[in-house]
Design a protein around this motif. Sequence first.
Motif, PDB file in Angstrom:
ATOM      1  N   ALA A  75       0.837  -1.203   0.000  1.00 41.04           N
ATOM      2  CA  ALA A  75       0.000   0.000   0.000  1.00 41.04           C
ATOM      3  C   ALA A  75       0.871   1.252   0.000  1.00 41.04           C
ATOM      4  O   ALA A  75       0.536   2.254  -0.637  1.00 41.04           O
ATOM      5  N   ALA A  76       2.005   1.188   0.702  1.00 42.30           N
ATOM      6  CA  ALA A  76       2.914   2.336   0.750  1.00 42.30           C
ATOM      7  C   ALA A  76       3.746   2.446  -0.516  1.00 42.30           C
ATOM      8  O   ALA A  76       4.063   3.552  -0.975  1.00 42.30           O
ATOM      9  N   VAL A  77       4.093   1.284  -1.096  1.00 48.00           N
ATOM     10  CA  VAL A  77       4.913   1.263  -2.314  1.00 48.00           C
ATOM     11  C   VAL A  77       4.214   0.354  -3.331  1.00 48.00           C
ATOM     12  O   VAL A  77       4.484  -0.852  -3.378  1.00 48.00           O
ATOM     13  N   PRO A  78       3.313   0.887  -4.127  1.00 48.23           N
ATOM     14  CA  PRO A  78       2.582   0.036  -5.089  1.00 48.23           C
ATOM     15  C   PRO A  78       3.480  -0.568  -6.169  1.00 48.23           C
ATOM     16  O   PRO A  78       3.092  -1.554  -6.797  1.00 48.23           O
ATOM     17  N   GLN A  79       4.627   0.029  -6.412  1.00 49.44           N
ATOM     18  CA  GLN A  79       5.544  -0.502  -7.422  1.00 49.44           C
ATOM     19  C   GLN A  79       6.224  -1.755  -6.861  1.00 49.44           C
ATOM     20  O   GLN A  79       7.237  -1.688  -6.158  1.00 49.44           O
ATOM     21  N   ARG A  80       5.659  -2.903  -7.166  1.00 52.48           N
ATOM     22  CA  ARG A  80       6.074  -4.145  -6.509  1.00 52.48           C
ATOM     23  C   ARG A  80       7.525  -4.503  -6.804  1.00 52.48           C
ATOM     24  O   ARG A  80       8.251  -4.948  -5.923  1.00 52.48           O
ATOM     25  N   ALA A  81       7.931  -4.345  -8.042  1.00 53.98           N
ATOM     26  CA  ALA A  81       9.305  -4.681  -8.389  1.00 53.98           C
ATOM     27  C   ALA A  81      10.288  -3.782  -7.643  1.00 53.98           C
ATOM     28  O   ALA A  81      11.340  -4.242  -7.171  1.00 53.98           O
ATOM     29  N   THR A  82       9.948  -2.506  -7.511  1.00 51.59           N
ATOM     30  CA  THR A  82      10.816  -1.564  -6.796  1.00 51.59           C
ATOM     31  C   THR A  82      10.895  -1.919  -5.321  1.00 51.59           C
ATOM     32  O   THR A  82      11.974  -1.872  -4.713  1.00 51.59           O
ATOM     33  N   LEU A  83       9.758  -2.282  -4.742  1.00 45.75           N
ATOM     34  CA  LEU A  83       9.734  -2.672  -3.329  1.00 45.75           C
ATOM     35  C   LEU A  83      10.622  -3.880  -3.085  1.00 45.75           C
ATOM     36  O   LEU A  83      11.446  -3.885  -2.163  1.00 45.75           O
ATOM     37  N   LEU A  84      10.480  -4.903  -3.923  1.00 53.24           N
ATOM     38  CA  LEU A  84      11.251  -6.117  -3.730  1.00 53.24           C
ATOM     39  C   LEU A  84      12.728  -5.890  -4.032  1.00 53.24           C
ATOM     40  O   LEU A  84      13.602  -6.476  -3.379  1.00 53.24           O
ATOM     41  N   ALA A  85      13.021  -5.017  -5.008  1.00 55.04           N
ATOM     42  CA  ALA A  85      14.415  -4.692  -5.296  1.00 55.04           C
ATOM     43  C   ALA A  85      15.077  -4.038  -4.084  1.00 55.04           C
ATOM     44  O   ALA A  85      16.229  -4.333  -3.751  1.00 55.04           O
ATOM     45  N   GLY A  86      14.347  -3.143  -3.423  1.00 54.05           N
ATOM     46  CA  GLY A  86      14.871  -2.510  -2.224  1.00 54.05           C
ATOM     47  C   GLY A  86      15.100  -3.506  -1.100  1.00 54.05           C
ATOM     48  O   GLY A  86      16.120  -3.461  -0.399  1.00 54.05           O
TER      49      GLY A  86
END
Length: 254
Positions: free
Chosen positions: A96-107
């Motif tokens: 919900a805070a970071v809808p960009q899933r690939a970016t979230l998982l990359a972080g």
Amino acid sequence: MAAFPAILQSEWTKLRSVRSTLWTLGLAFVVTLGLGALISVLANNNFEDFAPEGSPFDATGTSFAGIILGEIAMVVFGVLAVGNEYSSGMIRVSLAAVPQRATLLAGKFAVIGAVAFAVALVTVFVTFFTGQALLGGHSTSLGEPHVLRAVFGAAGYLTMICLFSAGVTAMLHNQTLALGVLVPFFFLLSPILGAVPKVKTVAHYFPDYAGQRMLLVYQESGQPYGPGQGFLICLAWTLAALGGGVLVLRSRDA
């Protein structure tokens, strides 16, 4: 879109707030150092039994005898670092805070990898110097050919095994299932296949066997490939697992 540095800060906060992950890293250090020190003492006191006739004595590999136990702890760390968020349901808050899933998982993977490498680097250098001190006159030094490369190879191997485990957990969305797959794979399937003549060639391209080639100072006859190829094979497995984790998170609900 959330800024990537903010994502990294958030992932670091989540990681260090879970005590089980920190304890696992501490365990990786203790067991790698402890078993390596014990084997180094035994090797120094019973050198003839540890030095095959006609083959050079690998003082570096002897001090890293505890890597197999450290590997278990790093696998568990990689699983917990990703799986805790799924088991607690916090992954929905993160998305919900970071809808960009690939970016979230990359972080998340970046933070896990950085922490794992930092701990692995400290672990292997402390283990190496302790082991060499205990080996006495049979010791080696970082200035000898291929030794420094092997030490960094050990740190890289532990880091990639951790990231591979994190990627598998991201694909499975369940830490219990991930451990149920990874532990038998690394510590049952791989050794068993490696001992069966007709299929051992397959086991030579598993990530654990390939990664352990990175620790070699001397390449013995009969080994299918050396440290460089081992690094590339282990890296390929790691990137495949991380990529799979991203693809699964993007294609299905959390």
